[in-house]
Motif scaffolding. Sequence first.
Motif, short mmCIF file in Angstrom:
data_model
loop_
_atom_site.label_atom_id
_atom_site.label_comp_id
_atom_site.label_asym_id
_atom_site.label_seq_id
_atom_site.Cartn_x
_atom_site.Cartn_y
_atom_site.Cartn_z
N LEU A 168 11.37 6.09 2.10
CA LEU A 168 10.20 6.50 1.32
C LEU A 168 9.80 7.90 1.77
CD1 LEU A 168 8.24 5.08 -0.79
CD2 LEU A 168 6.63 4.90 1.13
N ALA A 169 9.46 8.76 0.81
CA ALA A 169 9.00 10.11 1.11
C ALA A 169 7.63 10.33 0.47
CB ALA A 169 10.00 11.14 0.59
N TRP A 170 6.77 11.09 1.14
CA TRP A 170 5.47 11.42 0.57
C TRP A 170 5.00 12.76 1.12
CZ3 TRP A 170 6.32 7.97 4.39
CH2 TRP A 170 5.56 8.06 5.56
N ASP A 171 4.01 13.32 0.45
CA ASP A 171 3.54 14.67 0.74
C ASP A 171 2.04 14.64 0.96
OD1 ASP A 171 2.79 17.34 0.76
OD2 ASP A 171 3.19 17.66 -1.37
N ASP A 172 1.61 14.66 2.22
CA ASP A 172 0.19 14.71 2.54
C ASP A 172 -0.34 16.13 2.65
OD1 ASP A 172 -0.20 11.99 2.61
OD2 ASP A 172 -0.10 11.80 4.78
N ALA A 216 0.83 -1.21 0.00
CA ALA A 216 0.00 0.00 0.00
C ALA A 216 0.86 1.26 0.00
CB ALA A 216 -0.93 -0.01 1.21
N SER A 217 1.95 1.25 0.76
CA SER A 217 2.85 2.41 0.79
C SER A 217 3.47 2.67 -0.57
CB SER A 217 3.96 2.19 1.82
OG SER A 217 3.44 2.10 3.13
N LEU A 218 3.90 1.60 -1.23
CA LEU A 218 4.55 1.76 -2.53
C LEU A 218 3.57 2.22 -3.61
CD1 LEU A 218 6.84 -1.41 -2.56
CD2 LEU A 218 7.51 0.95 -2.06
N LYS A 219 2.28 1.89 -3.43
CA LYS A 219 1.27 2.26 -4.43
C LYS A 219 0.60 3.59 -4.12
CE LYS A 219 -1.13 -1.53 -3.96
NZ LYS A 219 -2.22 -2.52 -4.14
N HIS A 220 0.99 4.23 -3.03
CA HIS A 220 0.31 5.45 -2.63
C HIS A 220 0.41 6.50 -3.74
CE1 HIS A 220 -1.04 8.80 -0.20
NE2 HIS A 220 -1.39 7.94 0.73
N PRO A 221 -0.68 7.17 -4.07
CA PRO A 221 -0.66 8.13 -5.19
C PRO A 221 0.23 9.34 -4.95
CG PRO A 221 -2.77 8.22 -4.02
CD PRO A 221 -2.05 7.01 -3.52
N GLU A 222 0.60 9.61 -3.71
CA GLU A 222 1.46 10.75 -3.43
C GLU A 222 2.95 10.35 -3.36
OE1 GLU A 222 -0.57 12.02 0.04
OE2 GLU A 222 -2.18 12.93 -1.11
N VAL A 223 3.25 9.15 -3.83
CA VAL A 223 4.63 8.66 -3.92
C VAL A 223 4.97 8.40 -5.39
CG1 VAL A 223 6.18 6.74 -3.40
CG2 VAL A 223 4.67 7.63 -1.62
N LEU A 274 7.70 6.60 -7.16
CA LEU A 274 8.74 5.67 -6.72
C LEU A 274 10.11 6.02 -7.28
CD1 LEU A 274 6.95 2.19 -6.81
CD2 LEU A 274 7.64 3.53 -4.81
N GLU A 275 10.19 6.47 -8.50
CA GLU A 275 11.49 6.76 -9.11
C GLU A 275 12.26 7.83 -8.34
OE1 GLU A 275 14.64 6.26 -11.61
OE2 GLU A 275 12.81 5.04 -11.57
N ARG A 276 11.53 8.76 -7.70
CA ARG A 276 12.17 9.89 -7.03
C ARG A 276 11.95 9.89 -5.52
NH1 ARG A 276 10.58 15.30 -9.89
NH2 ARG A 276 12.56 15.98 -8.96
N ASP A 277 10.98 9.14 -5.03
CA ASP A 277 10.60 9.20 -3.61
C ASP A 277 10.89 7.92 -2.85
OD1 ASP A 277 9.57 11.81 -3.87
OD2 ASP A 277 7.64 11.05 -4.58
N SER A 278 11.66 7.01 -3.43
CA SER A 278 11.99 5.77 -2.74
C SER A 278 13.46 5.45 -2.94
CB SER A 278 11.12 4.61 -3.22
OG SER A 278 11.41 4.28 -4.57
N TRP A 279 14.03 4.77 -1.96
CA TRP A 279 15.45 4.44 -1.97
C TRP A 279 15.65 3.05 -1.39
CZ3 TRP A 279 13.15 8.90 -0.56
CH2 TRP A 279 13.51 10.08 -1.24
N LEU A 280 16.37 2.20 -2.11
CA LEU A 280 16.77 0.89 -1.61
C LEU A 280 18.30 0.85 -1.58
CD1 LEU A 280 14.40 -1.62 -3.48
CD2 LEU A 280 14.08 -0.53 -1.25
N ILE A 292 -6.07 4.61 3.74
CA ILE A 292 -6.44 3.38 4.46
C ILE A 292 -6.45 2.16 3.54
CG2 ILE A 292 -7.75 4.68 6.18
CD1 ILE A 292 -10.32 3.74 4.82
N ASP A 293 -6.04 2.36 2.27
CA ASP A 293 -6.02 1.26 1.31
C ASP A 293 -7.40 0.62 1.23
OD1 ASP A 293 -5.05 -0.45 -0.59
OD2 ASP A 293 -3.95 -1.72 0.80
N ALA A 294 -8.37 1.43 0.78
CA ALA A 294 -9.78 1.06 0.88
C ALA A 294 -10.14 -0.24 0.18
CB ALA A 294 -10.64 2.19 0.32
#
Length: 319
Positions: free
Chosen positions: A76-80, A49-56, A58-64, A212-214
């Motif tokens: 992971l970074a996101w903007d609420d 759910a975190s990886l699929k969040h529309p405010e993420v 992935l190419e720019r807001d995630s790091w492995l 809430i990943d409805a």
Amino acid sequence: MTSSATAPPPGLTLRPATLDDAAAICALLNEVDLLEIGRADTELAEVQASLKHPEVELERDSWLLFDGDRLIGYGLAWDDSGGERIDIDHYTLPDQQQGALYVFGLMEARAAERAAANGAARAVVHLHLNIAPTIDLDALRGRGWRAVRRHNVMARPLDGATDRLPTPPPGVTLRPCLDEPDRRRAHALLQESFIDHFDFQPRTYEQWLDDIDAERVDWSLIWVAHVDGLGDAAVLRSHNDRASMAWVGNLGVLRQARGKGLGSHLLCHAFGHYAVLGRDRIGLGVDTDNSSGALALYERHGMSLDFAVDTWELIRPVG
């Protein structure tokens, strides 16, 4: 102060996450869970759910972060907020502090970039960490981070012989959110009841459904309390998808309805409901500085500290 390094520390590699990485990320988070709270407590669906969040993005807001083929760090970074507030998650194994701080530098820079794109003059970055985390807290403080709030994770055993569905107070009825109007009502009640709480971010109904990943929500486990003469006045959102315990995600009571026993009734209803389902434990998170008296309410009903999490904050100019 942020990292000026342009490449990972020697021997480490970095790339963005993809949805296919969810299982590996979940395994890493559970490895960190074992170190910090003594049990694996992260479910694969939470990571997905975190990886699929529309405010993420992935190419720019995630790091492995990898040591060879071994995943050792995740961010992971996101903007609420649509403004200056940017949230991040960060997990790194304890023997990889140099790599952890390298990722922090990248995340801090990305947070400033996202805040600037929102037209903000600064980024206010928030991160939740266990009070005994795998990251070096002195190193975080050296970067300008500070702990600003503490949340307790409370838990309580459940017993089918003693935890029964309670009799409602006079004039109070509960109903599950089985149709769209009630789901929208639950959202509105949560928005209104939490508006004065620390770190509250207003969310539209559609944003809340994403939060809430409805698609995987069991709406029969979200209850609205109606009070004769007052109307819908409280809501409890829970879910039953954690292996370790049932979970109360939110318990909100409108200001004008507090002091009428609605919080107690909803909480005891959740205890009884989950005991009937065969769960032997239930938990929730609470802001220890909550002015509504929530912590005392939970303690009165037999809940005790499981572990604690601090909110850490970094304020960084965007220029």
